[in-house]
Design a protein around this motif. Structure first.
Motif, PDB file in Angstrom:
ATOM      1  N   SER A   1       0.842  -1.203   0.000  1.00 41.07           N
ATOM      2  CA  SER A   1       0.000   0.000   0.000  1.00 41.07           C
ATOM      3  C   SER A   1       0.872   1.247   0.000  1.00 41.07           C
ATOM      4  CB  SER A   1      -0.918   0.000   1.221  1.00 41.07           C
ATOM      5  OG  SER A   1      -0.213   0.383   2.382  1.00 41.07           O
ATOM      6  N   THR A   2       0.251   2.373  -0.196  1.00 45.60           N
ATOM      7  CA  THR A   2       1.000   3.625  -0.208  1.00 45.60           C
ATOM      8  C   THR A   2       1.473   4.023   1.180  1.00 45.60           C
ATOM      9  OG1 THR A   2      -1.047   4.882  -0.015  1.00 45.60           O
ATOM     10  CG2 THR A   2      -0.187   4.498  -2.242  1.00 45.60           C
ATOM     11  N   LYS A   3       0.995   3.328   2.224  1.00 44.52           N
ATOM     12  CA  LYS A   3       1.401   3.653   3.587  1.00 44.52           C
ATOM     13  C   LYS A   3       2.622   2.852   4.021  1.00 44.52           C
ATOM     14  CE  LYS A   3      -3.177   4.986   5.090  1.00 44.52           C
ATOM     15  NZ  LYS A   3      -4.248   4.756   6.044  1.00 44.52           N
ATOM     16  N   GLU A   4       3.030   1.868   3.240  1.00 42.54           N
ATOM     17  CA  GLU A   4       4.170   1.040   3.598  1.00 42.54           C
ATOM     18  C   GLU A   4       5.448   1.614   2.991  1.00 42.54           C
ATOM     19  OE1 GLU A   4       2.979  -2.714   2.072  1.00 42.54           O
ATOM     20  OE2 GLU A   4       1.892  -3.238   3.897  1.00 42.54           O
ATOM     21  N   ILE A   5       6.527   1.416   3.710  1.00 43.80           N
ATOM     22  CA  ILE A   5       7.832   1.891   3.242  1.00 43.80           C
ATOM     23  C   ILE A   5       8.781   0.704   3.232  1.00 43.80           C
ATOM     24  CG2 ILE A   5       9.803   3.383   3.739  1.00 43.80           C
ATOM     25  CD1 ILE A   5       7.874   5.277   5.162  1.00 43.80           C
ATOM     26  N   PHE A   6       9.501   0.534   2.151  1.00 43.78           N
ATOM     27  CA  PHE A   6      10.511  -0.509   2.060  1.00 43.78           C
ATOM     28  C   PHE A   6      11.881   0.145   2.118  1.00 43.78           C
ATOM     29  CE2 PHE A   6      13.575  -2.941  -0.417  1.00 43.78           C
ATOM     30  CZ  PHE A   6      13.553  -4.134   0.291  1.00 43.78           C
ATOM     31  N   ILE A   7      12.689  -0.319   3.050  1.00 43.99           N
ATOM     32  CA  ILE A   7      14.053   0.196   3.178  1.00 43.99           C
ATOM     33  C   ILE A   7      15.009  -0.972   3.037  1.00 43.99           C
ATOM     34  CG2 ILE A   7      15.707   1.373   4.667  1.00 43.99           C
ATOM     35  CD1 ILE A   7      13.342   2.718   6.062  1.00 43.99           C
ATOM     36  N   ASP A   8      15.902  -0.875   2.093  1.00 40.00           N
ATOM     37  CA  ASP A   8      16.920  -1.894   1.874  1.00 40.00           C
ATOM     38  C   ASP A   8      18.050  -1.648   2.881  1.00 40.00           C
ATOM     39  OD1 ASP A   8      19.248  -3.244   1.000  1.00 40.00           O
ATOM     40  OD2 ASP A   8      18.518  -3.261  -1.063  1.00 40.00           O
ATOM     41  N   PRO A   9      18.324  -2.595   3.791  1.00 34.99           N
ATOM     42  CA  PRO A   9      19.321  -2.353   4.832  1.00 34.99           C
ATOM     43  C   PRO A   9      20.730  -2.121   4.288  1.00 34.99           C
ATOM     44  CG  PRO A   9      18.568  -4.633   4.885  1.00 34.99           C
ATOM     45  CD  PRO A   9      17.711  -3.907   3.901  1.00 34.99           C
ATOM     46  N   VAL A  10      21.072  -2.770   3.190  1.00 37.19           N
ATOM     47  CA  VAL A  10      22.410  -2.576   2.613  1.00 37.19           C
ATOM     48  C   VAL A  10      22.518  -1.181   2.003  1.00 37.19           C
ATOM     49  CG1 VAL A  10      24.051  -3.378   0.876  1.00 37.19           C
ATOM     50  CG2 VAL A  10      22.727  -5.047   2.211  1.00 37.19           C
ATOM     51  N   LYS A  11      21.519  -0.810   1.213  1.00 36.65           N
ATOM     52  CA  LYS A  11      21.549   0.526   0.597  1.00 36.65           C
ATOM     53  C   LYS A  11      21.436   1.619   1.653  1.00 36.65           C
ATOM     54  CE  LYS A  11      19.865  -0.931  -3.857  1.00 36.65           C
ATOM     55  NZ  LYS A  11      20.594  -0.498  -4.962  1.00 36.65           N
ATOM     56  N   TRP A  12      20.692   1.362   2.728  1.00 32.43           N
ATOM     57  CA  TRP A  12      20.560   2.332   3.827  1.00 32.43           C
ATOM     58  C   TRP A  12      21.953   2.662   4.369  1.00 32.43           C
ATOM     59  CZ3 TRP A  12      16.773   5.149   6.212  1.00 32.43           C
ATOM     60  CH2 TRP A  12      17.049   5.646   7.485  1.00 32.43           C
ATOM     61  N   LYS A  13      22.720   1.619   4.674  1.00 32.21           N
ATOM     62  CA  LYS A  13      24.072   1.803   5.218  1.00 32.21           C
ATOM     63  C   LYS A  13      24.959   2.525   4.208  1.00 32.21           C
ATOM     64  CE  LYS A  13      27.524   0.980   8.070  1.00 32.21           C
ATOM     65  NZ  LYS A  13      27.971   2.177   8.715  1.00 32.21           N
ATOM     66  N   GLU A  14      24.856   2.158   2.939  1.00 32.75           N
ATOM     67  CA  GLU A  14      25.654   2.809   1.900  1.00 32.75           C
ATOM     68  C   GLU A  14      25.339   4.308   1.825  1.00 32.75           C
ATOM     69  OE1 GLU A  14      24.831   0.698  -1.717  1.00 32.75           O
ATOM     70  OE2 GLU A  14      25.956  -1.077  -1.085  1.00 32.75           O
ATOM     71  N   GLU A  15      24.049   4.644   1.868  1.00 29.22           N
ATOM     72  CA  GLU A  15      23.640   6.048   1.794  1.00 29.22           C
ATOM     73  C   GLU A  15      24.138   6.830   3.013  1.00 29.22           C
ATOM     74  OE1 GLU A  15      22.183   7.790  -0.702  1.00 29.22           O
ATOM     75  OE2 GLU A  15      22.456   5.958  -1.845  1.00 29.22           O
ATOM     76  N   ILE A  16      24.026   6.237   4.190  1.00 24.78           N
ATOM     77  CA  ILE A  16      24.501   6.904   5.404  1.00 24.78           C
ATOM     78  C   ILE A  16      26.013   7.094   5.332  1.00 24.78           C
ATOM     79  CG2 ILE A  16      24.759   6.676   7.919  1.00 24.78           C
ATOM     80  CD1 ILE A  16      21.908   7.418   6.876  1.00 24.78           C
TER      81      ILE A  16
END
Length: 95
Positions: free
Chosen positions: A2-17
């Motif tokens: 749904s439009t209320k759900e968010i998917f966060i990729d843990p590997v990409k999250w760390k890379e972005e940070i």
């Protein structure tokens, strides 16, 4: 999803940070020492003004760097909470 759900990729999250942290650390290397030394040798009023402006700019950069460091810490805390919540959901679902 749904439009209320968010998917966060843990590997990409760390890379972005890590990318963000790298850019904020790089900008923290700004210094006015050489300009101040040059200003001490000059009698021009414009050089004094330039040193003042640069000092103000460096102060702003240092404040930005401090805020960026806080953002990195908060992002790491968010990831920890997220991983913990994922583990809890998996346990509750029998996985």
């Amino acid at each position: 999803m749904s439009t209320k759900e968010i998917f966060i990729d843990p590997v990409k999250w760390k890379e972005e940070i890590d990318k963000f942290k790298g850019t904020s650390e790089a900008i923290g290397d700004v210094s006015t020492d050489n300009l101040k030394k040059l200003g001490e040798k000059s009698i021009l009023k414009s050089m004094t003004t330039l040193v003042e402006i640069t000092s103000d700019f460096v102060d702003c950069v240092e404040k930005y760097k401090n805020l960026s460091d806080q953002d990195v810490l908060e992002a790491d805390k968010l990831k920890e909470k997220w991983v913990s919540a994922d583990k809890q959901v998996a346990t509750e679902m029998g996985g």
